[in-house]
Scaffold this motif. Sequence first.
Motif, PDB file in Angstrom:
ATOM      1  N   GLY A 230     -28.063 -68.713  16.257  1.00 25.70           N
ATOM      2  CA  GLY A 230     -28.600 -67.424  16.687  1.00 25.70           C
ATOM      3  C   GLY A 230     -27.710 -66.277  16.286  1.00 25.70           C
TER       4      GLY A 230
ATOM      5  N   SER B  21     -32.943 -66.500  17.485  1.00 29.45           N
ATOM      6  CA  SER B  21     -32.340 -67.829  17.532  1.00 29.45           C
ATOM      7  C   SER B  21     -33.344 -68.856  17.043  1.00 29.45           C
ATOM      8  CB  SER B  21     -31.876 -68.170  18.949  1.00 29.45           C
ATOM      9  OG  SER B  21     -32.971 -68.221  19.837  1.00 29.45           O
TER      10      SER B  21
ATOM     11  N   SER C 207     -24.578 -66.231  25.070  1.00 31.96           N
ATOM     12  CA  SER C 207     -25.235 -67.178  24.168  1.00 31.96           C
ATOM     13  C   SER C 207     -24.614 -68.559  24.226  1.00 31.96           C
ATOM     14  CB  SER C 207     -25.179 -66.649  22.731  1.00 31.96           C
ATOM     15  OG  SER C 207     -23.834 -66.438  22.328  1.00 31.96           O
TER      16      SER C 207
END
Length: 803
Positions: A243, A800, A202
């Motif tokens: 997220g 997200s 991420s």
Amino acid sequence: MKLKIFLILSLFIAKIYNVTAQNSTATISGIIKDKNLKTAIPYVNVALKNTKDQKIVAGTVTNEEGRFNIPGVPSGNYTLEISSTGYKVKSQKIFVGTLSDFLDLNSIDLEEDINALSEVVVTSKTSEVSNKMDKKVFSVADNITQSGGSVLQSMQSLSGVTLHDGKVQLRGNDKVMVLIDGKQTALTGFGNQSGLDNIPASAIERIEIINNPSAKFDANGNAGIINIIYKKNKQEGFNGKVGISSGYGALWERKANLPTIRPQYQVTPKINPSLSLNYRKEKINAYLQADYLYTETLNKNEFVTRTYDDGSVINQQTVRNRNTHFTTLKTGLDWNYNEHNSFSFSGLFGSEKIIDNGDEPFFNQDYSQRLRLWSFLEDELKTTVMASASYEHKFKQPGHKLNAGINYTYHQEDEKYFFTNTLPSSIGQDSFKLLSDEKVIDINLDYIKPLKYGRFEAGFKFRNRNIPTNMQFFPGENSPIDANAGGWANYKEIIPALYSNYIYETSKIEAEIGLRLEYVDLQYDVNPDHPTYKSDGYNYTEPFPNVRFGYKINDENKITAFYNRRVDRPAEVDIRIFPKYDDAEIIKVGNPALRPQFTSAFEIGYKKTMPKGYFTSSVYYRIINGTISRIATTVPGSTLIYNVFQNADKSSSVGIEAVYSQEVTSWYSFNINGNLYQNTIDAFTVTNLYPIPSIYHGDRQQMVSGNLKWNNTLQLDKTLKGQISALYLAPDIIPQEKIGTRFSVDLGLKKTVQKGKGEVFLNATDIFNTLVLQKNIKGEDFSYVSKDYYETQVIRFGYSFKF
């Protein structure tokens, strides 16, 4: 039979593969002068026209110094039309290529007289995925099947990449240099790969794969370079992304435990919240990327059968239940001081907390008697701090730059192991403590000068690296631990390097020639009381040339050739003198006498672009001198095995790699990547010194191996996309070892919500639970077979939101 099928598929694929086209752009610059007076002419109109239809695609006016630049010009054929009151219009044909981001036309003269003007004619080509001939770029956001996992997991479905034993391989080779934002850091390892399984995907914007690096890069890593680019937005104002993802792994037990040990981890939870913030106003751009990753993992579930020449057989299992807390914070500030000078400052903090609980039972051949139970608790904390500062000066000529930077890295490894050694007649308590403090300073200076037909690059880099370590052993009753093998050691490394590159490009030719000159001075000081090893080290001054040549047959077809020479210097952990007892009877030890391995690589490639598809294929040959590998030996009167790093003799690899991608319909596209190669390892003889000298002779080995990946993308509707990925890895060899077949299938779904600002995903890896790591090792007086049923099947889901 599987290998035969794989070979047939690979040969078929090699005939249809091709490579994705991307639009590359460049900035065109120059200065307009009066031909007679040789003075600059301000406020001249400069128009760029498409050669085919003469439509104006861009235009500008020269400044007070007569200079102009036109940014963002796609590769192709153009006519530059220059006009000014009192001068005749001048037209000049221009080719914008794919190797350089800047095209400098130098001085262009305007005449007051009416004369026919000669034209400089250069042609065009639509750029491929690897516009610079050797680099592939992958967006992490597009990898739906691995969303919510680690960087290591996200690489699994990338073309040309495979994973083995927790490491990334390029073309079957794990000697890969891993960079973060173009820099080596302790977070991913200076000399070898580390930590990739604990960096959240991420946090990453994209991943770049460079199979044939230029002299600008460090010479380390014979298989190539993987550059991990962290997220950094540059939109005006305040914006960001938040997220959270979660998931569960080890959903069912693949192979039951041997008797009398703790349960394996099952239904293991994962959670990964992430935050990305960015603020840009006028000359300032500030950013923050924060990630936390918590995982519970069945990190190891390995079953080993050891067979000795005297007829004895030992069966063992290693169960390692792991809890990991990984926190990363990356922040920075970009300051455009003025038109020609800018500064960048960044910092990175990483904290990796690992708690391992495990058991290792040892049984006789028929499992009627337990010989030992080795229970362990590992408590390890790795802390990384990195600070960087850089300065960029832009000369008046666009693309003419001087960059300077300094990077400081501190990495501490604080590891404690506690063991319970249960034997038929006794129980002992053993432990050890390791403390390592790594400090690295990198200084670099880089110069870039655009030319009419390419660019010139040159630079300097200096590294000072120091790693003091201290190991303390605390053996209990009837312990396998060698208490005398502890103490201190100190790793010192100094590397100054110079490089230069010349890039040349015309209508038909793309070429680059570069040279990196590197001096290395490494000293490894060892506790004088160590029973086996003494202080050692090495130094060398070596050239590392690289040559690239490309011939453009036409706009859709190009042939390329590469040569480079690279080195793999042993990592500090490879020469570390302390035995490691996470396995009580197959013990890993470093080797201070280990030396670098040098590699020469040759490659010929073919690239083709097609409507809605792409194709590339490469034939490569790589020869390695002083191949680095672990070699396992025993000592008389003992069943303990010692795995020690050694330099085997020569090894080589020859193969073909190909990629085919096609958009079949508006809702379905696919990508197939295949790699077929033959590994050869020459006969060699080495002597393991620890714990006492033991000679091993390896016969010549040769095997045809490869891998095949099939990625499918389905656009189910405007906001819903799905992916299916399949992977097959054929059997392979490394010195003294054969690796078995592996196969897996991954699935993923991603849906855009909230008018494009939100995104949800669901994916599952290794859905059939077929990915098992199998190894066969043959020693002088023993052999063993290993199968690791570690956690590979994971279901993840997440959300997200961009703001």
